[in-house]
Design a protein around this motif. Sequence first.
Motif, mmCIF file in Angstrom:
data_model
loop_
_atom_site.group_PDB
_atom_site.id
_atom_site.type_symbol
_atom_site.label_atom_id
_atom_site.label_comp_id
_atom_site.label_asym_id
_atom_site.label_seq_id
_atom_site.Cartn_x
_atom_site.Cartn_y
_atom_site.Cartn_z
ATOM 1 N N THR A 239 68.226 34.191 -46.789
ATOM 2 C CA THR A 239 69.244 33.762 -48.098
ATOM 3 C C THR A 239 70.402 33.425 -47.359
ATOM 4 O OG1 THR A 239 68.617 36.032 -49.094
ATOM 5 C CG2 THR A 239 70.604 35.007 -49.712
ATOM 6 N N MET A 240 70.837 33.728 -46.180
ATOM 7 C CA MET A 240 72.020 33.090 -45.449
ATOM 8 C C MET A 240 71.701 31.649 -45.288
ATOM 9 S SD MET A 240 72.762 36.346 -42.730
ATOM 10 C CE MET A 240 73.268 37.770 -43.540
ATOM 11 N N LEU A 241 70.685 31.330 -44.395
ATOM 12 C CA LEU A 241 70.327 30.081 -44.175
ATOM 13 C C LEU A 241 70.342 29.229 -45.669
ATOM 14 C CD1 LEU A 241 69.886 28.085 -41.746
ATOM 15 C CD2 LEU A 241 67.395 28.414 -42.300
ATOM 16 N N LEU A 260 68.373 29.352 -33.416
ATOM 17 C CA LEU A 260 68.580 30.197 -34.424
ATOM 18 C C LEU A 260 67.227 31.027 -34.916
ATOM 19 C CD1 LEU A 260 70.600 30.722 -36.830
ATOM 20 C CD2 LEU A 260 69.292 29.268 -38.204
ATOM 21 N N ALA A 261 67.264 32.331 -35.007
ATOM 22 C CA ALA A 261 66.264 33.079 -35.287
ATOM 23 C C ALA A 261 66.451 33.650 -36.664
ATOM 24 C CB ALA A 261 66.154 34.338 -34.292
ATOM 25 N N TYR A 262 65.338 33.845 -37.490
ATOM 26 C CA TYR A 262 65.546 34.473 -38.825
ATOM 27 C C TYR A 262 64.260 35.200 -39.067
ATOM 28 C CZ TYR A 262 61.897 30.659 -39.917
ATOM 29 O OH TYR A 262 60.694 29.798 -39.825
ATOM 30 N N GLY A 263 64.468 35.944 -40.121
ATOM 31 C CA GLY A 263 63.607 36.932 -40.384
ATOM 32 C C GLY A 263 64.204 37.864 -41.511
ATOM 33 N N GLY A 264 63.142 38.901 -41.961
ATOM 34 C CA GLY A 264 63.505 39.971 -42.721
ATOM 35 C C GLY A 264 63.087 39.683 -44.205
ATOM 36 N N ALA A 265 62.455 38.495 -44.613
ATOM 37 C CA ALA A 265 62.002 38.154 -45.725
ATOM 38 C C ALA A 265 61.309 36.939 -45.592
ATOM 39 C CB ALA A 265 62.996 38.027 -46.784
ATOM 40 N N ARG A 270 61.211 24.771 -48.069
ATOM 41 C CA ARG A 270 62.058 23.690 -48.610
ATOM 42 C C ARG A 270 63.445 24.033 -47.539
ATOM 43 N NH1 ARG A 270 66.616 25.011 -51.015
ATOM 44 N NH2 ARG A 270 66.644 26.838 -52.096
ATOM 45 N N VAL A 271 63.955 25.191 -47.526
ATOM 46 C CA VAL A 271 64.994 25.780 -46.644
ATOM 47 C C VAL A 271 64.967 25.394 -45.141
ATOM 48 C CG1 VAL A 271 66.585 27.641 -46.121
ATOM 49 C CG2 VAL A 271 65.837 27.396 -48.446
ATOM 50 N N ILE A 272 63.634 25.732 -44.654
ATOM 51 C CA ILE A 272 63.484 25.464 -43.058
ATOM 52 C C ILE A 272 63.433 24.163 -42.833
ATOM 53 C CG2 ILE A 272 61.030 26.027 -43.069
ATOM 54 C CD1 ILE A 272 63.699 27.044 -40.365
ATOM 55 N N GLU A 273 62.909 23.554 -43.596
ATOM 56 C CA GLU A 273 62.624 21.905 -43.615
ATOM 57 C C GLU A 273 64.110 21.114 -43.590
ATOM 58 O OE1 GLU A 273 58.280 20.842 -45.604
ATOM 59 O OE2 GLU A 273 60.258 20.775 -46.862
ATOM 60 N N ALA A 274 64.795 21.527 -44.385
ATOM 61 C CA ALA A 274 66.261 21.174 -44.524
ATOM 62 C C ALA A 274 67.060 21.558 -43.391
ATOM 63 C CB ALA A 274 66.931 21.738 -45.815
ATOM 64 N N ALA A 275 66.985 22.621 -42.965
ATOM 65 C CA ALA A 275 67.756 23.018 -41.584
ATOM 66 C C ALA A 275 67.140 22.470 -40.160
ATOM 67 C CB ALA A 275 67.467 24.681 -41.446
ATOM 68 N N LEU A 276 65.751 22.066 -40.130
ATOM 69 C CA LEU A 276 65.418 21.565 -39.035
ATOM 70 C C LEU A 276 65.757 19.999 -39.167
ATOM 71 C CD1 LEU A 276 61.523 22.983 -39.287
ATOM 72 C CD2 LEU A 276 63.209 22.797 -37.284
ATOM 73 N N GLY A 277 66.175 19.400 -40.481
ATOM 74 C CA GLY A 277 66.470 18.277 -40.492
ATOM 75 C C GLY A 277 68.061 18.043 -40.149
ATOM 76 N N ALA A 278 68.834 19.228 -40.645
ATOM 77 C CA ALA A 278 70.345 19.166 -40.407
ATOM 78 C C ALA A 278 70.597 19.416 -39.109
ATOM 79 C CB ALA A 278 70.894 20.136 -41.190
ATOM 80 N N TRP A 279 69.664 20.396 -38.023
ATOM 81 C CA TRP A 279 70.181 20.607 -36.861
ATOM 82 C C TRP A 279 68.742 20.396 -35.964
ATOM 83 C CZ3 TRP A 279 71.676 25.875 -39.104
ATOM 84 C CH2 TRP A 279 73.001 25.764 -39.668
ATOM 85 N N PRO A 280 68.726 19.006 -35.643
ATOM 86 C CA PRO A 280 67.384 18.784 -34.972
ATOM 87 C C PRO A 280 67.350 19.269 -33.593
ATOM 88 C CG PRO A 280 68.754 16.909 -35.161
ATOM 89 C CD PRO A 280 69.199 17.946 -36.264
ATOM 90 N N ARG A 307 56.165 20.972 -34.517
ATOM 91 C CA ARG A 307 54.890 20.586 -34.343
ATOM 92 C C ARG A 307 54.291 20.425 -35.734
ATOM 93 N NH1 ARG A 307 52.566 23.857 -30.986
ATOM 94 N NH2 ARG A 307 53.534 22.692 -29.429
ATOM 95 N N ALA A 308 54.703 21.644 -36.455
ATOM 96 C CA ALA A 308 54.286 21.946 -37.898
ATOM 97 C C ALA A 308 55.023 20.919 -38.999
ATOM 98 C CB ALA A 308 54.578 23.412 -38.459
ATOM 99 N N LEU A 309 56.197 20.505 -38.505
ATOM 100 C CA LEU A 309 57.132 19.851 -39.538
ATOM 101 C C LEU A 309 56.563 18.445 -39.397
ATOM 102 C CD1 LEU A 309 59.535 19.342 -41.322
ATOM 103 C CD2 LEU A 309 60.883 19.004 -39.142
ATOM 104 N N ALA A 310 56.080 17.953 -38.054
ATOM 105 C CA ALA A 310 55.719 16.604 -38.072
ATOM 106 C C ALA A 310 54.386 16.262 -38.397
ATOM 107 C CB ALA A 310 56.106 16.143 -36.340
ATOM 108 N N SER A 311 53.501 17.336 -38.485
ATOM 109 C CA SER A 311 52.085 17.326 -38.515
ATOM 110 C C SER A 311 51.796 16.710 -39.935
ATOM 111 C CB SER A 311 51.331 18.648 -38.109
ATOM 112 O OG SER A 311 49.854 18.446 -38.262
ATOM 113 N N ASP A 312 50.490 15.824 -40.138
ATOM 114 C CA ASP A 312 49.805 15.488 -41.287
ATOM 115 C C ASP A 312 48.528 16.502 -41.526
ATOM 116 O OD1 ASP A 312 51.830 13.469 -41.737
ATOM 117 O OD2 ASP A 312 50.475 12.248 -40.546
ATOM 118 N N ASP A 313 48.370 17.443 -40.577
ATOM 119 C CA ASP A 313 47.301 18.256 -40.806
ATOM 120 C C ASP A 313 47.782 19.419 -41.489
ATOM 121 O OD1 ASP A 313 45.385 20.376 -40.639
ATOM 122 O OD2 ASP A 313 44.780 19.848 -38.420
#
Length: 506
Positions: A239-241, A260-265, A270-280, A307-313
């Motif tokens: 929720t915070m991220l 940055l570690a995240y968890g709890g839910a 879409r949020v983690i994709e945005a964060a990876l893009g904002a903070w490479p 690796r997951a973000l960049a993969s087409d698999d």
Amino acid sequence: MNIGMLLDMAADGFGDRIVIGHKDEGLSARRLRELAVGGAHLARASEADAILYLAVNGPALPVALFAAARAAVPLVPVNYRLGEEQLDALLANHPRALGIADAEHAGALRRAGLPVRTPAEWLAQAAENAGLAADDEPAQPDAPAALIYTSGTTSAPKGVVLRHRNLVSYVLGTVEFAAADPEEAALVSVPPYHIAAVSNVLTNLYAGRRALTLEQFTPDGWLGLVRRERITNAMVVPTMLARIMDTDGLDRSVPTLRTLAYGGARMPVRVIEAALGAWPHVDFVNAYGLTETSSTITVLGPEEHRRALASDDPVVRARLGSAGLPVPGIELEVRDPFGEVVAPGETGQIWVRGEQVSGEYAGGGPVVDERGFFHTRDQGHVDADGYLHIEGRADDTIIRGAENIAPAEIEDVLLGHPDVLDAVVVGVPDEEWGQRIEAVVVLREGVTVDADALRAQVRGTLRGSRTPERIECWPELPRTPTGKLVRRDVVEALTAEGREAVGRQG
């Protein structure tokens, strides 16, 4: 080995390094040990059988944790957001505890007949006794180190017993001693009654990393503190991220942040994709765990995120929403309802085994099977390479913003209204909170009840985070011939296409 020995290693290995609080006025590892010695004297002098903590996070918590270890009693961090009735019932379990509470919550301890120390008074009194001889007898590995209450599928919180060997095993299996650079600083944004608060005290100390806490989260406040304190490592709930990524007009620069570690839910992809893009430049870590497992049991690491973000698999790409692989010392099985391990890709219930796994509740023995595996009550699947994908709770617990909420306690409040004949509370998917709370009630024939009045009744009895965002009236609820509620039918109806969107309500 007990957790006090982790503090001894830190105090002897890098005693002058600030490990708690702000760099210019925080506690060094050596001072933390001195205060723990003083706090243990206070606990023994009062003949306490536990140190009970009912306050926001701060330096008093780690002192209480290690003082309890030296006094060979458990720390009991209590959820100060509980309703008065629940809180009183919980405190009644600890009539001989040494109590620490801030002014806002001190009344609960007084109602329970416990003496009250504010966090500041606790630290001051621990300091007064810090010079006394450390005459404590070390807690045995099997002794309880912490008792953390967590709600399950009923309204009564359950006390999870975490023994010293559980917590020590988690630390030794996941952290390298003194691995942090002297300038590293961690920001922990979870309340003290969450397992992550306790585990982060231990892991950051053992690594030699200075740890700070954030009492009240706002996106701008979090970002400002990261910049001011030159935070290198941080932990958030999804929720915070999401709020950090979704709030317009923010300065999202975090030049010193490394991890940055995240968890709890579940984290919305879409949020983690945005964060990876904002903070490479930031290494993201998804940590999945439970109170009963002393925190993290699986991790999706930084390179796996990239690796997951960049993969087409599609299989690799899907791992961006996974919980990763088991940490060292953890065995994981996904089983069908008959206890058989299912094949990769098949959904089942998640069971885990390891020295860090407690699986034990106060008043009873460990809740594990004959092979020592604990049922997490989450369900999911592993892919062909062993990555765990969480699909939701196996029971009815609602997980809202990393907080477990029992529907039964809300249903009981709704059923307390004289015109409510039947009620069901469910969690429905929500991008920000993971799940939001919605309810359906059946009213007496010929009467009308304002939904806002029902929501106010829940809020007045429990609290805001347990208040349904929407309450609907139906002529009847879906039940089996034996009277059991079919909750999935309720969720499907509430989330059907074409229904009016839910607006945010307090």
